[in-house]
Design a protein around this motif. Structure first.
Motif, short mmCIF file in Angstrom:
data_model
loop_
_atom_site.label_atom_id
_atom_site.label_comp_id
_atom_site.label_asym_id
_atom_site.label_seq_id
_atom_site.Cartn_x
_atom_site.Cartn_y
_atom_site.Cartn_z
N ARG A 163 -6.84 -7.68 -43.72
CA ARG A 163 -6.38 -6.51 -44.34
C ARG A 163 -7.18 -5.49 -44.24
NH1 ARG A 163 -4.31 -6.57 -50.21
NH2 ARG A 163 -2.72 -5.20 -49.30
N LYS A 164 -8.69 -5.93 -44.21
CA LYS A 164 -9.72 -4.67 -44.11
C LYS A 164 -9.69 -4.23 -42.65
CE LYS A 164 -14.05 -3.39 -45.77
NZ LYS A 164 -15.02 -3.87 -46.80
N PHE A 173 -7.18 -4.44 -40.70
CA PHE A 173 -6.19 -3.40 -40.24
C PHE A 173 -6.20 -2.19 -41.22
CE2 PHE A 173 -2.06 -1.92 -42.09
CZ PHE A 173 -1.46 -1.75 -40.98
N TYR A 174 -7.00 -2.07 -42.17
CA TYR A 174 -7.37 -0.94 -42.91
C TYR A 174 -8.00 -0.11 -41.85
CZ TYR A 174 -8.99 2.27 -46.12
OH TYR A 174 -9.56 3.35 -47.05
N LEU A 175 -8.97 -0.63 -41.26
CA LEU A 175 -9.98 0.21 -40.55
C LEU A 175 -9.21 0.96 -39.33
CD1 LEU A 175 -12.97 -2.28 -39.95
CD2 LEU A 175 -13.16 -0.08 -40.68
N ILE A 176 -8.36 0.10 -38.79
CA ILE A 176 -7.41 0.83 -37.63
C ILE A 176 -6.42 1.69 -38.41
CG2 ILE A 176 -5.71 0.32 -35.79
CD1 ILE A 176 -7.38 -2.54 -35.64
N ALA A 177 -5.57 1.32 -39.27
CA ALA A 177 -4.40 1.93 -39.74
C ALA A 177 -4.90 3.01 -40.28
CB ALA A 177 -3.36 1.11 -40.53
N CYS A 178 -5.78 3.06 -41.13
CA CYS A 178 -6.14 4.51 -41.71
C CYS A 178 -6.94 5.34 -40.80
CB CYS A 178 -7.13 4.30 -42.97
SG CYS A 178 -8.60 4.12 -43.02
N LEU A 179 -6.65 5.07 -39.70
CA LEU A 179 -7.21 6.01 -38.70
C LEU A 179 -8.67 6.30 -38.61
CD1 LEU A 179 -4.31 8.55 -38.79
CD2 LEU A 179 -4.43 6.25 -37.45
N THR A 180 -9.36 5.16 -38.82
CA THR A 180 -10.94 5.32 -39.11
C THR A 180 -11.47 5.57 -37.58
OG1 THR A 180 -11.03 2.84 -39.10
CG2 THR A 180 -11.00 3.89 -41.23
N VAL A 240 -13.47 3.95 -35.44
CA VAL A 240 -14.11 2.69 -35.31
C VAL A 240 -15.43 2.93 -34.48
CG1 VAL A 240 -13.76 0.43 -34.42
CG2 VAL A 240 -12.01 1.74 -35.30
#
Lengths: 337, 197
Positions: free
Chosen positions: B2-3, B5-12, B14
């Protein structure tokens, strides 16, 4: 303290990245000793390309053809955009208006790297001197280094923006596009939600002799909003918030030849991003509440070209957008009708 | 997962990794240590008169722990310490009295033998000189380089140390039998910190 350190140059959305779980070496509490205004000015300049690139990247990947889906036709597309950081955004000069931060050596002509600047060792970085309101020196620290992102893995310096979206055909040459991630909470570490909506409408149908025109032509309007937060120190009530919204309006033209579709767009894009550090942050002398609030906004002409390959239901898309942060987007998806 | 995914999905943003230098930073402080109290004395019979030389006085700072006190949060990531400068200030030497001082300075790392650091002469102590340079890494002069190296290593190891002084007054004229004043040392120290390799 260590966790506070990492916030300074990583901002909330970097804080959860493994490479930034240790600080950039700069002491956020010391920045606050120098004053909120100075800390904000330094942060704003250092993080500028990350936020700007993100803003430009959010408006990419919306479409890969000017032809809307037929009624109840749909596509699901996953894309990743790389908003290229201009060379001029790799460094910044110390902002004017700083009161308690200065170069230790005033004649040092070196500029300071931004977060997207080169990765430099301490010997190659200008040194900053932090003083209190009486001019007494508190500490001297190397300017924060850039991360040198283009040195190793990617061939150029860019801000990545991933996206997932659904397109659904309605009626009269209209298609609606949705970007949606419901509110997520990540075991107390942070959370986010994403919503975006776009409308594409075929305007070729209004042109005379439109059947004879060998291309598709549409207008597109899209809006994306992201809200996210990271808990810096839950016990202390410290969080970082990152909220971004962007919209674009475009004229889109495309031409399909066999399974290739070439497309191009011309229009206008806009973004507005807020970054805040909320909660109480205590220094040796003061407690600051909600010390950092940064805002980045920009707009401009956006032109893009791209190509889509469609193999049965599978689509593969490449797009390049010309704007302040030129953006390369690659996407893959399925498309029906 | 989930984390991730969060990294990607929250448009972080990277991070693919830092460059060769990692995240390196120099953190420097000019640290003032506790004052050393010095008492210069002459026999009562010669108060107000010129005394060519006074007997040696031995004083020291007590244990100093710069790295733990000032750089504690960085110690785990510190590659090395560098002493950039050492300065001294003389405070509270009374007006009306006068003296020159010959000073031998030593350092004593905890658990180790005493090392000579430097010898200096301070003329006109009554002027209460401020922030006088004793040592500069770019122009070390006659300072014992080995002692500086030992001191830097002690900082890295978190070892405390003492600064000792043997003072001899010359051309001394005191208006009272005893004159008390303070020696204040400042160590300008840089910690090189490597946060991400």
């Amino acid at each position: 303290m260590k966790k506070t350190l990492l916030i300074l140059f990583a901002a909330c959305f970097l804080a959860i990245s493994p490479n930034m779980t240790k600080a950039q070496g700069l002491d956020f509490d010391t920045f606050l000793e120098a004053g909120i205004d100075d800390a904000s000015l330094l942060l704003e300049s250092y993080l500028q390309p990350a936020f700007e690139g993100f803003g430009f990247g959010m408006n990419s990947g919306w479409y890969n053809t000017a032809k809307p889906h037929k009624f109840l036709g749909f596509d699901v597309t996953v894309s990743a955009s790389l908003a290229r950081v201009p060379d001029t955004r790799q460094f910044f000069t110390l902002p004017t208006g700083l009161t308690n931060v200065s170069l230790t050596n005033p004649s040092d002509t070196r500029r300071l790297p931004t977060v997207f600047g080169p990765n430099l060792g301490a010997d190659d970085l200008p040194e900053l001197r932090f003083t209190d309101d009486n001019g007494e020196e508190l500490i001297r620290i190397s300017a924060p280094t850039g991360l040198g992102i283009d040195e190793d893995i990617v061939p150029f310096n860019a801000v990545p923006v991933p996206m997932v979206q659904l397109g659904l055909g309605l009626f009269k040459g209209t298609e609606v596009k949705l970007r949606y991630i419901p509110e997520q909470d990540f075991d107390g570490d942070g959370g986010m939600k994403l919503f975006g909506i776009g409308i594409m409408h075929d305007i070729k149908q209004y042109l005379p002799a439109e059947k004879l025109l060998p291309f598709d032509l549409s207008v597109f309007l899209g809006y994306t909003n992201l809200e996210s937060y990271v808990n810096i120190d839950e016990d202390a009530g410290q969080t970082a918030e990152f909220n971004a919204s962007a919209w674009t309006v475009q004229g889109v033209i495309s031409k399909k030849i066999l399974f290739f579709t070439a497309f191009a767009g011309l229009g206008y894009s806009n973004y507005d991003i807020d970054f805040s550090m909320l909660g109480n942050y205590t220094t040796e002398s003061t407690t600051f509440t909600d010390p950092i609030k940064l805002n980045y906004k920009d707009n401009g002409i956006r032109t893009n070209i791209g190509v889509r390959i469609k193999l049965l239901f599978l689509t593969i898309t490449g797009e390049y957008a010309l704007q302040e942060y030129n953006t390369l987007t690659a996407g893959v998806g399925i498309s029906i009708r | 997962m989930r984390k991730t995914f969060y990294l990607i999905a929250c448009l972080t943003l990277v991070l693919w990794g830092c460059g060769d230098a990692g995240v390196q930073s120099d953190v420097s402080k000019n640290i003032e240590i506790d004052p050393i109290a010095v008492r210069l004395s002459v026999p009562a019979l010669v108060v107000g008169q010129l005394v060519p030389q006074t007997p040696p006085i031995n004083v020291n700072t007590g244990q100093i722990d710069i790295s733990s006190d000032e750089f504690d949060e960085y110690l785990d990531d510190t590659e090395k310490f560098t002493i950039n400068q050492i300065t001294y200030t003389i405070d509270n030497f009374p007006a009306g009295s006068s003296a020159d001082l010959d000073i031998d300075m030593t350092i004593e790392l905890q658990g180790q033998s005493v090392q000579q650091l430097l010898s200096i002469r301070v003329d006109n102590v009554q002027n209460n000189p401020v922030d006088v340079l004793l040592y500069d890494k770019n122009a070390p002069g006659s300072v014992n380089a080995a002692a500086i190296t030992s001191l830097e290593q002690a900082l890295k190891d978190g070892t405390s140390f003492r600064v000792g002084m043997t003072l001899v007054g010359e051309d001394v004229t005191l208006q009272t039998q005893d004159v008390d004043f303070n020696f204040i040392f400042k160590f300008d120290v840089t910690a090189r910190i490597q946060l991400v390799d």
